[in-house]
Write a protein that holds these residues in place. Structure first.
Motif, PDB file in Angstrom:
ATOM      1  N   GLU A   1      -9.983 -48.592 -22.760  1.00 55.88           N
ATOM      2  CA  GLU A   1      -9.133 -48.158 -23.874  1.00 55.88           C
ATOM      3  C   GLU A   1      -9.291 -46.655 -24.066  1.00 55.88           C
ATOM      4  O   GLU A   1     -10.407 -46.138 -24.007  1.00 55.88           O
ATOM      5  CB  GLU A   1      -9.529 -48.892 -25.154  1.00 55.88           C
ATOM      6  CG  GLU A   1      -9.357 -50.385 -25.049  1.00 55.88           C
ATOM      7  CD  GLU A   1      -9.850 -51.133 -26.289  1.00 55.88           C
ATOM      8  OE1 GLU A   1     -10.625 -50.549 -27.073  1.00 55.88           O
ATOM      9  OE2 GLU A   1      -9.448 -52.282 -26.454  1.00 55.88           O
TER      10      GLU A   1
ATOM     11  N   ASP B   1     -14.316 -40.453 -18.576  1.00 55.90           N
ATOM     12  CA  ASP B   1     -14.166 -39.541 -19.708  1.00 55.90           C
ATOM     13  C   ASP B   1     -12.850 -39.813 -20.410  1.00 55.90           C
ATOM     14  O   ASP B   1     -11.813 -39.977 -19.774  1.00 55.90           O
ATOM     15  CB  ASP B   1     -14.200 -38.084 -19.239  1.00 55.90           C
ATOM     16  CG  ASP B   1     -15.591 -37.630 -18.860  1.00 55.90           C
ATOM     17  OD1 ASP B   1     -16.561 -38.288 -19.269  1.00 55.90           O
ATOM     18  OD2 ASP B   1     -15.709 -36.613 -18.162  1.00 55.90           O
TER      19      ASP B   1
ATOM     20  N   PRO C   1     -22.321 -46.186 -23.854  1.00 60.93           N
ATOM     21  CA  PRO C   1     -21.126 -46.995 -23.728  1.00 60.93           C
ATOM     22  C   PRO C   1     -21.108 -47.837 -22.471  1.00 60.93           C
ATOM     23  O   PRO C   1     -20.311 -48.720 -22.332  1.00 60.93           O
ATOM     24  CB  PRO C   1     -19.997 -45.956 -23.696  1.00 60.93           C
ATOM     25  CG  PRO C   1     -20.625 -44.732 -23.178  1.00 60.93           C
ATOM     26  CD  PRO C   1     -22.055 -44.775 -23.663  1.00 60.93           C
TER      27      PRO C   1
ATOM     28  N   PHE D   1     -12.240 -42.474 -22.235  1.00 59.87           N
ATOM     29  CA  PHE D   1     -12.031 -43.916 -22.387  1.00 59.87           C
ATOM     30  C   PHE D   1     -13.301 -44.561 -22.921  1.00 59.87           C
ATOM     31  O   PHE D   1     -14.384 -43.996 -22.849  1.00 59.87           O
ATOM     32  CB  PHE D   1     -11.683 -44.577 -21.046  1.00 59.87           C
ATOM     33  CG  PHE D   1     -10.313 -44.260 -20.539  1.00 59.87           C
ATOM     34  CD1 PHE D   1      -9.240 -45.090 -20.830  1.00 59.87           C
ATOM     35  CD2 PHE D   1     -10.090 -43.139 -19.759  1.00 59.87           C
ATOM     36  CE1 PHE D   1      -7.973 -44.801 -20.355  1.00 59.87           C
ATOM     37  CE2 PHE D   1      -8.820 -42.841 -19.281  1.00 59.87           C
ATOM     38  CZ  PHE D   1      -7.762 -43.668 -19.582  1.00 59.87           C
ATOM     39  N   HIS D   2     -13.151 -45.766 -23.434  1.00 60.17           N
ATOM     40  CA  HIS D   2     -14.286 -46.636 -23.718  1.00 60.17           C
ATOM     41  C   HIS D   2     -13.897 -48.031 -23.273  1.00 60.17           C
ATOM     42  O   HIS D   2     -12.714 -48.333 -23.102  1.00 60.17           O
ATOM     43  CB  HIS D   2     -14.699 -46.595 -25.193  1.00 60.17           C
ATOM     44  CG  HIS D   2     -13.685 -47.160 -26.131  1.00 60.17           C
ATOM     45  ND1 HIS D   2     -12.653 -46.409 -26.647  1.00 60.17           N
ATOM     46  CD2 HIS D   2     -13.531 -48.404 -26.638  1.00 60.17           C
ATOM     47  CE1 HIS D   2     -11.906 -47.171 -27.430  1.00 60.17           C
ATOM     48  NE2 HIS D   2     -12.418 -48.387 -27.442  1.00 60.17           N
TER      49      HIS D   2
ATOM     50  N   SER E   1      -9.976 -43.255 -25.755  1.00 59.37           N
ATOM     51  CA  SER E   1     -10.877 -42.994 -26.878  1.00 59.37           C
ATOM     52  C   SER E   1     -10.172 -42.433 -28.101  1.00 59.37           C
ATOM     53  O   SER E   1     -10.460 -42.806 -29.219  1.00 59.37           O
ATOM     54  CB  SER E   1     -11.990 -42.030 -26.452  1.00 59.37           C
ATOM     55  OG  SER E   1     -12.800 -42.647 -25.498  1.00 59.37           O
ATOM     56  N   ASP E   2      -9.224 -41.519 -27.905  1.00 58.84           N
ATOM     57  CA  ASP E   2      -8.627 -40.870 -29.076  1.00 58.84           C
ATOM     58  C   ASP E   2      -7.137 -40.601 -28.936  1.00 58.84           C
ATOM     59  O   ASP E   2      -6.593 -39.814 -29.669  1.00 58.84           O
ATOM     60  CB  ASP E   2      -9.365 -39.569 -29.380  1.00 58.84           C
ATOM     61  CG  ASP E   2      -9.354 -38.609 -28.199  1.00 58.84           C
ATOM     62  OD1 ASP E   2      -8.749 -38.932 -27.165  1.00 58.84           O
ATOM     63  OD2 ASP E   2      -9.957 -37.532 -28.318  1.00 58.84           O
TER      64      ASP E   2
ATOM     65  N   ASP F   1      -3.658 -49.150 -23.414  1.00 58.36           N
ATOM     66  CA  ASP F   1      -4.893 -49.743 -22.927  1.00 58.36           C
ATOM     67  C   ASP F   1      -4.678 -50.172 -21.477  1.00 58.36           C
ATOM     68  O   ASP F   1      -3.545 -50.468 -21.068  1.00 58.36           O
ATOM     69  CB  ASP F   1      -5.272 -50.959 -23.763  1.00 58.36           C
ATOM     70  CG  ASP F   1      -5.635 -50.591 -25.193  1.00 58.36           C
ATOM     71  OD1 ASP F   1      -5.777 -49.386 -25.488  1.00 58.36           O
ATOM     72  OD2 ASP F   1      -5.779 -51.514 -26.009  1.00 58.36           O
TER      73      ASP F   1
END
Length: 167
Positions: free
Chosen positions: A135, A114, A70, A116-117, A137-138, A144
């Motif tokens: 953003e 951790d 990523p 996030f992406h 991740s889950d 955001d």
């Protein structure tokens, strides 16, 4: 006779499984790359030394990765001027940033924290402002985190959360 044959077959399967596991463990322990179990994250000083070594030898190229990552670590642009690199840490991740002598900012690399992406729509510069968005991740309830990065009067990068243009 049938019980004895069943016991021998079971013992053979257990032996084959044990041998396969031992062979796999031996192969990981003796491989040149060491696998993920032997890798360690770099601290900021090690990252700066590695970047300096890469900058000092222009023929060096990043090694290819066996799996997608990523994070993004592109090479420097040909028009790059002498600049200082700094690592910024923010809620959604980190970014290595150059504040150039002409006052522009350039995102060298970025990596999510951790959980996030990073959005693919990154404005890396060089320019007066660079932009990226972390953003969750889950977690749909968490907002955001769009960031703008610029160079301050002291030549050091500054990051700040801005209003999300997607909302």
């Amino acid at each position: 006779m049938r019980k004895w044959r069943s016991a021998v077959v079971t013992a053979a399967w257990v032996g084959v499984g044990t041998a396969a596991g031992a062979l796999g463990a031996w192969q990981l322990a003796t491989s040149d790359s060491g696998g993920a179990a032997h890798s360690r994250p770099l601290d900021e000083g090690a990252v700066e030394r590695a970047l300096a070594a890469t900058s000092a030898s222009p023929s060096a190229s990043p090694s290819p990765s066996g799996s997608p990552s990523p994070s993004h670590s592109p090479s420097a642009t040909p028009s790059q001027k002498q600049s200082d690199r700094s690592t910024l840490r923010f809620t959604g991740g980190t970014a290595t940033v150059e504040c150039r002598s002409d006052g522009t900012v350039y995102l060298v690399s970025w990596s999510p924290a951790d959980g996030f992406h990073m959005d693919d729509d990154v404005e890396r510069g060089p320019g007066p402002v660079a932009r990226l968005e972390a953003e969750p991740s889950d977690d749909d309830e968490q907002e955001d985190l769009p960031y703008e990065i610029h160079c301050g009067e002291d030549g050091k990068p500054r990051a700040g959360v801005v209003a999300d243009a997607d909302d």
